[in-house]
Write an enzyme that holds these catalytic residues in place. Structure first.
Site, PDB file in Angstrom:
ATOM      1  N   PHE A  83     -19.171  15.084 -25.693  1.00  0.00           N
ATOM      2  CA  PHE A  83     -18.797  14.231 -26.825  1.00  0.00           C
ATOM      3  C   PHE A  83     -18.701  12.758 -26.453  1.00  0.00           C
ATOM      4  CE2 PHE A  83     -14.401  13.561 -25.534  1.00  0.00           C
ATOM      5  CZ  PHE A  83     -14.174  14.643 -24.708  1.00  0.00           C
TER       6      PHE A  83
ATOM      7  N   TYR B 111       0.842  -1.214   0.000  1.00  0.00           N
ATOM      8  CA  TYR B 111       0.000   0.000   0.000  1.00  0.00           C
ATOM      9  C   TYR B 111       0.868   1.252   0.000  1.00  0.00           C
ATOM     10  CZ  TYR B 111      -3.764   3.236   0.915  1.00  0.00           C
ATOM     11  OH  TYR B 111      -4.660   4.259   0.783  1.00  0.00           O
TER      12      TYR B 111
ATOM     13  N   LYS C 108      -0.391   8.011 -23.436  1.00  0.00           N
ATOM     14  CA  LYS C 108      -0.033   8.346 -24.823  1.00  0.00           C
ATOM     15  C   LYS C 108       1.463   8.071 -25.036  1.00  0.00           C
ATOM     16  CE  LYS C 108      -4.037  10.769 -24.250  1.00  0.00           C
ATOM     17  NZ  LYS C 108      -4.834  10.795 -23.022  1.00  0.00           N
TER      18      LYS C 108
ATOM     19  N   PHE D 172      -7.918  21.939 -24.166  1.00  0.00           N
ATOM     20  CA  PHE D 172      -8.185  20.511 -24.266  1.00  0.00           C
ATOM     21  C   PHE D 172      -9.394  20.227 -23.374  1.00  0.00           C
ATOM     22  CE2 PHE D 172      -8.102  16.032 -23.346  1.00  0.00           C
ATOM     23  CZ  PHE D 172      -8.202  15.574 -24.652  1.00  0.00           C
ATOM     24  N   THR D 173     -10.239  19.298 -23.812  1.00  0.00           N
ATOM     25  CA  THR D 173     -11.554  19.095 -23.189  1.00  0.00           C
ATOM     26  C   THR D 173     -11.488  18.914 -21.667  1.00  0.00           C
ATOM     27  OG1 THR D 173     -11.307  16.765 -23.795  1.00  0.00           O
ATOM     28  CG2 THR D 173     -12.579  18.148 -25.300  1.00  0.00           C
TER      29      THR D 173
ATOM     30  N   ASP E   2       1.449  20.560 -20.198  1.00  0.00           N
ATOM     31  CA  ASP E   2       0.722  19.316 -20.427  1.00  0.00           C
ATOM     32  C   ASP E   2       1.684  18.467 -21.247  1.00  0.00           C
ATOM     33  OD1 ASP E   2      -0.728  17.182 -21.376  1.00  0.00           O
ATOM     34  OD2 ASP E   2      -2.593  18.300 -21.526  1.00  0.00           O
TER      35      ASP E   2
ATOM     36  N   ARG F 282     -13.717  15.987 -33.579  1.00  0.00           N
ATOM     37  CA  ARG F 282     -13.008  17.025 -32.829  1.00  0.00           C
ATOM     38  C   ARG F 282     -13.451  18.363 -33.409  1.00  0.00           C
ATOM     39  NH1 ARG F 282     -10.519  15.077 -28.102  1.00  0.00           N
ATOM     40  NH2 ARG F 282     -12.746  15.246 -27.907  1.00  0.00           N
TER      41      ARG F 282
END
Ligand code: PM9
Length: 469
Positions: free
Chosen positions: A451, A74, A260, A126-127, A217, A384
């Site tokens: 979306f 943990y 990514k 960005f969303t 980001d 998009r």
């Protein structure tokens, strides 16, 4: 003249996953059942899945074996320290706070830094990033260069910040109402477009003069580093790792969706240089994610991520990865398909407004094209455009962005050149029959990030969308 020598992917395939072939009739039923939203399709009904490059990459044998080294304690798992070392080696930040994925990091950063009434400038929205900024009481302000909004512009660094726009915002609202600038690398919504290192340096310097922090980001920062190496004078001889460290060195920390660049199926982190802010983040992460030494990730997933970070900065890997995107992009250009230029890092973005000039943006041409492409060839892309842009948080009006696109996103190390060829054939056959595609209207519109879960019906059509028979 020297003979041209080709290059191929720097890996071979050890395990395969079977794909389902469906009939056109089955796909017409599937998309209607999914409310014409490709996010609501079952993956078993998809032939070539270009919905996203997020969490869809193939892990290497080294990553799979790393899973077996999971230390599922943990607290204080060994894997946390391996991940911390990999992050420090390649991103260079001081403190690591793991999260379950990128938006977990965005939530913590936004809650920590943004007060109601603040403004958060960024190089295109960005969303998920923008939503977390708004939920914390902030307002996102787009300070990306104008070229980013023009699909045909060949400008090599469309991700750049427009320093004039940023300065005007600072003059208008005052630096004390700007907690940080959110700087995205290989800007997703612009078509996977990079920032130059000189622009990152100048942006950071401007922010520093006004006491404004810069958070990166870093989701696709390695892919951005590749474009810097190729396109920006003075960096050709540097390794991707060196360029990546330089990008990060201009910033105060980062949010990261490791799904990514970093080649894992789940995971993310927040990285911060400032000791005090990092302490606060470690305190907040226990509320939303988990203890600060795992923050929403299993030990084995942290180990696979540590290995993935090392693999992600290999030049051969990125060259093959972006090379595949470029292959798809060039074949579509040759076929006369309007796409965002230059070809981006993680996918090819088709200009749906140009592809479907007969459908007004209020009837969501991007969404309609994504649904039609699925029906034609079983290829799943993602809208998009106006659906993704959502509504203005103050006026409630639909935002109609300058870019109305569909994204064909390439998972890393998953598909072959033949899959790209099949995709091109499907897109070009749709181009010939484009008049048969009709617009869409909402039948269900969720409040947040619509979306993902929205449902639609074809406008003025008494037949299933784009049955080009
Ligand atoms: N990007 C993508 O498909 C996944 C979901 S949104 C459709 O492009 C950036 C630049 C991203 C991103 C996710 C996130 C959020 C932050 N920044 O999905 O929470 O592209 O890991 O990351 C998606 P998570």
């Amino acid at each position: 003249m020297p003979v041209k020598r080709s290059w191929a992917e720097p890996y071979k395939i050890k395990m395969v996953e079977h794909l389902t072939m469906t009939t056109r009739l089955e796909r017409e039923r599937a998309i209607a059942d999914a409310g014409f939203n490709t996010f609501l399709l079952r993956s078993r009904d998809v032939y070539i899945d270009l919905l996203t490059d997020s969490g869809t990459s193939a892990m290497s044998d080294m990553q799979w074996s790393a899973l077996m080294r999971g230390d599922e304690a943990y607290a204080g798992s060994d894997n946390f320290y391996h991940l911390e070392a990999a992050m420090r080696r390649h991103y260079g930040y001081k403190h690591l706070i793991p999260t379950h994925q990128g938006r977990g990091a965005e939530n913590i950063l936004s809650q920590l830094c943004i007060k109601p009434g603040d403004f958060v400038p960024g190089n295109m929205y960005f969303t998920t990033t923008k939503l977390h900024q708004e939920l914390a009481g902030g307002r996102f302000v787009d300070v990306i260069v104008d070229e980013a909004h023009v699909p045909e512009s060949e400008f090599p660094f469309k991700g750049n910040v427009d320093l004039g726009k940023l300065q005007r915002l600072i003059d208008e609202v005052g630096a004390d109402r700007i907690p940080y600038l959110s700087l995205e690398t290989n800007v997703n919504m612009a078509g996977g477009q990079p920032c130059s290192l000189s622009n990152i340096r100048d942006t950071a310097a401007l922010c520093q003069r006004h006491g404004i922090r810069v958070f990166l980001d870093a989701t696709r920062a390695v892919e951005n580093a590749y474009f810097i190496k190729l396109r920006e004078p003075g960096h050709a001889d540097k390794s991707l790792s060196e360029i990546l460290l330089e990008i990060c060195a201009h910033t105060d920390g980062c949010t990261m969706s490791a799904k990514k660049d970093s080649l894992v199926n789940i995971g993310g982190f927040l990285a911060i240089n400032d000791d005090e802010l990092a302490e606060q983040a470690k305190n907040l992460v226990v509320i939303y994610e988990g203890l600060h030494t795992y923050g929403g990730m299993a030990g084995r997933d942290m180990e696979a991520l540590a290995v993935g970070i090392e693999e992600s900065v290999q030049f051969d890997h990125i060259r093959a990865r972006i090379g595949q995107v470029e292959y798809l992009g060039h074949r579509l250009i040759d076929a006369g398909v309007p796409i965002v230029r230059p070809i981006g890092g993680h996918g090819v973005f088709i200009n749906a407004s140009k592809f479907l000039p007969h459908i007004p943006q209020s009837q969501f041409p991007g969404q309609a094209l994504a649904a039609a492409l699925y029906v034609d060839g079983g290829v799943r892309g993602m809208e998009r455009g106006a659906v993704s842009a959502g509504r203005d948080s103050e006026t409630g009006e639909n935002i109609l962005p300058s870019l109305e696109l569909i994204r064909l996103t390439i998972p890393r190390r998953v598909y072959t050149q033949a899959h790209m060829d099949v995709t091109v054939e499907s897109v070009t056959s749709l181009l010939e029959d484009r008049d048969k595609i009709v617009g869409l209207a909402f039948t269900y519109e969720p409040k947040h990030l619509r979306f993902f879960q929205a449902r639609f019906t074809p406008v003025g059509a008494d037949r299933v969308l784009n049955t080009a028979d």
